[in-house]
Design an enzyme around this catalytic site. Structure first.
Site, PDB file in Angstrom:
ATOM      1  N   GLY A  68      43.686  35.715  47.473  1.00 34.07           N
ATOM      2  CA  GLY A  68      42.395  35.092  47.211  1.00 34.07           C
ATOM      3  C   GLY A  68      41.962  35.493  45.834  1.00 34.07           C
ATOM      4  CB  CYS A  69      40.986  33.569  42.920  1.00 37.35           C
ATOM      5  SG  CYS A  69      42.661  33.008  42.593  1.00 37.35           S
ATOM      6  CB  ILE A  70      36.349  34.845  44.889  1.00 32.78           C
ATOM      7  CG1 ILE A  70      36.598  33.527  44.171  1.00 32.78           C
ATOM      8  CG2 ILE A  70      34.953  35.383  44.629  1.00 32.78           C
ATOM      9  CD1 ILE A  70      36.396  33.562  42.670  1.00 32.78           C
ATOM     10  CB  ILE A  82      37.230  34.297  38.235  1.00 32.42           C
ATOM     11  CG1 ILE A  82      36.091  33.551  38.954  1.00 32.42           C
ATOM     12  CG2 ILE A  82      38.511  34.224  39.064  1.00 32.42           C
ATOM     13  CD1 ILE A  82      36.273  32.053  39.061  1.00 32.42           C
ATOM     14  CG  ASN A  89      35.923  39.928  41.750  1.00 34.60           C
ATOM     15  OD1 ASN A  89      35.444  40.973  42.156  1.00 34.60           O
ATOM     16  ND2 ASN A  89      36.419  39.006  42.553  1.00 34.60           N
TER      17      ASN A  89
END
Lengths: 105, 155
Positions: free
Chosen positions: A103-105, B25, B28
């Protein structure tokens, strides 16, 4: 496929040390997996995250990202980084015996 | 793992929605991988950490061919607001946090947040104008010192 032994039981892992078959995991393996990730002792807070990882994986087929852990596991993002230094979602996934969360987030 | 990335310093120089999100993004995602992160906000990128402005970051609807919207249409009153609203709604559905929430979360992951001194002076801002997560206002020289030994990403 590499094999590792935890709590006396051989399990299949990938090159990065993630379980390829989460059904091979037992709670008894967690302390040993944690020590391999430089976590000396698993507290109730660690377990809360580990159980959440297992539950999410069972329901969705993929482990939660840090964002989701922070929102839904009952442990804040800040605390996650204290409990599982460096990469909380990856480390907790290793200890919980599930594949690496995608997952990217 | 000799070829792994240990540290990234990300420069945020744009103040549009599509300018800020990619940087956040990347930041993170780096922290999720255990990579050390410093964010350096400069020029219009300062809006991302500005207390009042970071809730109102807009999508650029003019000069943005990727939107496939006629330039004339993009400039009409309300179009940017409407497109921003639409984009935010789509992102919310994917559980992508809003910019203020995302910045706060990234700070919670242990990333460093810094404002560029030259830009702060240029816009007549001060430390008080920024969210509490901003650690310091630093010079470009200090940024390079901080970034030493790691990768630098300019956005």
């Amino acid at each position: 496929m590499p094999t590792a032994t935890f709590a006396g039981t051989p399990v299949d892992t990938n090159d990065e040390g993630f379980f390829t078959d989460p059904d091979q995991w037992t709670e008894a393996m967690a302390p040993e997996l944690a020590r391999a990730a430089d976590i000396d002792e698993l507290t109730d807070r660690h377990w809360q995250v580990i159980r959440f990882m297992r539950k999410e994986y069972a329901e969705k087929g993929t482990g939660p990202t840090v964002r989701l852990l922070g929102k839904a596991s009952g442990v804040s993002v800040k605390e996650l980084y204290q409990l599982f230094p460096k990469a909380p979602a990856k480390t907790a996934a290793r200890i919980a015996g599930i594949p690496k969360p995608r997952g990217c987030i | 793992m000799a070829d792994s990335i240990e540290k990234v310093s990300i420069i945020v120089s744009k103040g549009s929605l599509e300018g800020i999100y990619p940087a956040l993004i990347m930041a993170n995602g780096a922290r999720a991988e255990g990579i050390d992160v410093n964010l350096f906000f400069t020029f219009f990128g300062l809006d991302a950490i500005h207390k009042e402005r970071n809730e109102h970051i807009k999508l650029a609807t003019v000069g943005n061919p990727g939107l496939h919207l006629a330039t004339m249409a993009g400039g009409l009153p309300g179009v940017s607001t409407a497109m921003t609203h639409y984009m935010n709604h789509k992102m919310e559905k994917l559980d992508i946090p809003s910019i203020p929430e995302f910045v706060e979360m990234i700070a919670d992951t242990g990333a460093g947040m810094y404002a560029c001194k030259a830009s702060v002076d240029l816009f007549g801002l001060e430390k008080n104008d920024f969210i509490d997560q901003v650690q310091d206002i630093i010079t470009v020289g200090e940024f390079y010192e901080m970034a030493a030994g790691g990768q630098i990403i300019f956005t």
